[in-house]
Enzyme design. Structure first.
Site, PDB file in Angstrom:
ATOM      1  CE  LYS A 264      -2.921   2.773   3.129  1.00  0.00           C
ATOM      2  NZ  LYS A 264      -3.590   2.855   4.440  1.00  0.00           N
ATOM      3  CG  ASP A 269      -5.306   8.110   4.681  1.00  0.00           C
ATOM      4  OD1 ASP A 269      -6.235   8.752   4.145  1.00  0.00           O
ATOM      5  OD2 ASP A 269      -5.479   7.102   5.390  1.00  0.00           O
ATOM      6  CE  LYS A 276      -6.022   9.079   8.126  1.00  0.00           C
ATOM      7  NZ  LYS A 276      -6.423   7.898   8.896  1.00  0.00           N
ATOM      8  CG  ASP A 287      -1.634   5.480   5.046  1.00  0.00           C
ATOM      9  OD1 ASP A 287      -1.449   4.455   5.746  1.00  0.00           O
ATOM     10  OD2 ASP A 287      -2.735   5.756   4.544  1.00  0.00           O
ATOM     11  CG  ASP A 346      -9.344   7.543   7.226  1.00  0.00           C
ATOM     12  OD1 ASP A 346      -8.327   7.454   6.506  1.00  0.00           O
ATOM     13  OD2 ASP A 346      -9.293   7.762   8.454  1.00  0.00           O
ATOM     14  CD  GLU A 348      -6.492   5.246   2.817  1.00  0.00           C
ATOM     15  OE1 GLU A 348      -7.406   5.291   3.677  1.00  0.00           O
ATOM     16  OE2 GLU A 348      -5.299   5.088   3.101  1.00  0.00           O
ATOM     17  NE  ARG A 350     -10.333  -1.254   4.526  1.00  0.00           N
ATOM     18  CZ  ARG A 350     -10.776  -1.369   5.771  1.00  0.00           C
ATOM     19  NH1 ARG A 350     -11.878  -2.052   6.031  1.00  0.00           N
ATOM     20  NH2 ARG A 350     -10.128  -0.821   6.773  1.00  0.00           N
TER      21      ARG A 350
HETATM   22 ZN    ZN Z   1      -4.520   4.896   4.916  1.00  0.00          ZN
HETATM   23 MN    MN Z   2      -7.144   5.923   5.736  1.00  0.00          MN
END
Ligand code: ZN
Ligand code: MN
Length: 498
Positions: A264, A269, A276, A287, A346, A348, A350
């Site tokens: 990933k 993010d 967030k 991230d 959030d 995201e 996956r």
């Molecule tokens: Zn993330």
């Molecule tokens: Mn996220």
């Protein structure tokens, strides 16, 4: 990078100034060579008087006595010789490196009585030094004294004296490859997102071509053609276009089925429209820790010419709130054809991984796929910053990973999966939704990915707690830890090289 060690191995060495570092096991005498540093036996005496117990990675600091050819002497403890495991040698190397300041010349006497140092252990010691020496000070215009090890930041010449010097020098080539890969991953995680966007990250992956890795970079257009609606949905809120990097190291037999690693790479993010809270949001530049680990791993495998066919795929996007950002309730179609209701923008990671995993499986039909992702806060609730979560559909792969984790001290804890958890991501409007709510958040995230891997053996490593901000230790003083690189290199080395 704050210190630069130029390491060589020698069977014996004369000391001519600088530091002497002597290793000592519990209850034994000082390392061979001590007499050169300590002709009058004062060090040995001082060590006794000071009550130095030689505990693992403990250190005793002494001004060199009259007649010594060294200026300063350190004794580093190894603990009990019979208790030493391979990771301890990295720790001790790190402890030794931490003492090296304001000198350009260091002689280390490794062969502590009772320890019988092998070439591999000597190389591990040196690896610990290289990992400890890493610091990220690219953006500090004034370097602090603490950051510069060599005088004026110059290179420190380190001679490691050991009976198996020739073999150790050979083994050290692998250590150098591993250190470079880990430190590359650390650099990528530490870089701020304004510097490292998806395009810039892809360019970093492309640089692995220098080592013989084949690297393809898919653009947004190509991803559209492939139907990667999940990853593209995440990307659409950012002015910076996404990329998918495919790295191939072909060190195994030609035609042999590859193994695959998927990362990933959310360069930043914000959470998107499900934004967030502000506190600590700056950490979300990390991230992309999964993608960093995969890139670092590919570096190691190529640099040490691993005898394996390995694919590394990283999905690179930025998750931003914007007039064009995706909304909660949107339904996207993944490359697999399965539809996803986006409940929370959030969640995201996956969405990035599902298309990357599907693409990887579809194109390469690998022996297994392992994905790494800073995926859920819930894994921190469960395991803290100490271990990463392991989720898998395959017991053998899980056992291999767990063993590699114990060996490298990049530890994993296997978490449960099951159809009751899977049900939690069924959606009213689409084939699935991208979050199953707060309960079992790491597990339902894993189940989301499981829906995209078919029957291929697969493991998902949730590294949200370990890729960054984990406790600093003997071999890591960096926020971005490089977690996963040594773990997966060990997995490959122990199980998948011909
Ligand atoms: Zn993330
Ligand atoms: Mn996220």
């Amino acid at each position: 990078m704050s210190a630069k060690f130029d390491i060589s191995f020698e069977k014996s060495a004369e000391i001519a100034g600088g530091y002497a570092i002597l290793l000592q096991t519990k209850g034994a005498d000082l390392a061979a060579g001590a007499s050169a540093a300590d002709p009058s036996g004062v060090v040995a005496k001082a060590s006794k008087i000071a009550g130095f117990s030689a505990k693992l990675a403990g250190a005793l600091d002494l001004v060199a006595p009259e007649g010594s050819k060294a200026e300063r002497i350190f004794v580093i403890g190894l603990g009990k010789a019979e208790d030493l495991v391979s990771f301890d040698w990295l720790k001790v190397g790190g402890a030794a490196a931490s003492k090296i300041k304001n000198t350009t010349d260091v002689t280390i006497f490794l062969d502590a009585p009772g320890a019988d140092v092998t070439a591999t252990q000597a190389a591990d010691f040196a690896l610990g030094m290289l990992l400890r020496a890493y610091g990220f000070d690219t953006y500090k215009t004034k370097k602090s004294d603490d950051d510069s090890n060599g005088k004026d930041g110059s290179t420190v010449k380190v001679r490691i004296v050991t009976a198996s010097a020739a073999e150790a020098a050979k083994a050290f080539k692998v250590s150098q490859a591993v250190a470079d890969g880990v430190n590359l991953a650390r650099d990528l995680v530490n870089e701020p997102a304004n510097v490292l966007g998806p395009v810039e990250f892809a360019a970093k992956a492309k640089e692995l071509e220098k080592l013989g890795v084949d690297v393809e970079i898919l653009t947004e257009k190509e991803m559209q053609t492939l139907g990667m609606g999940a990853i593209l949905g995440v990307a659409q809120g950012s002015v910076r276009p996404p990329r998918l990097a495919i790295m191939q190291w072909k060190g195994g037999k030609s035609g042999e089925t590859p193994i695959a690693f998927v990362g990933k790479g959310v360069v930043f993010d914000t959470g998107g429209i499900s934004i967030k809270p502000a506190g600590g949001m700056e950490d979300m530049k990390g991230d992309m820790g999964g993608a960093a680990a995969v890139t670092g791993l590919m570096h190691v495998l190529a640099a040490r010419k691993a005898k394996a066919n390995v694919v590394g795929i990283i999905g690179l996007v930025e998750n931003m709130p914007d007039g064009n950002a995706q909304r909660p309730g949107d339904i996207v179609t993944s490359m697999s054809g399965q539809t996803i209701e986006v409940i929370n923008t959030d969640a995201e990671g996956r969405l990035v991984l599902c298309d990357a995993l599907w693409y990887c499986n579809d194109r390469f039909k690998p022996k297994f796929m392992i994905d790494l992702a800073t995926l859920t806060g819930a894994i921190l609730v469960a395991l803290g910053n100490i271990q990463a979560g392991l989720f898998s559909n395959d017991d053998q792969l899980s056992e291999q990973l767990t063993a590699a984790g114990l060996e490298t001290h990049e530890r994993l804890w296997r978490m449960p999966m099951g159809k009751e958890y899977d049900k939690m991501i069924d959606s009213k409007f689409a084939d699935m939704k991208n979050t199953g709510g707060r309960h079992a958040g790491s597990i339902t995230a894993a189940h989301f990915m499981k829906r995209f891997v078919g029957d291929t053996p697969w493991a998902h490593l949730d590294i949200a707690g370990t890729a960054m901000g984990s406790p600093l230790d003997e071999i890591n003083q960096s926020w971005g830890s490089g977690y996963g690189v040594r773990l997966l290199d060990e997995l490959v080395r122990a199980n998948y090289e011909s």
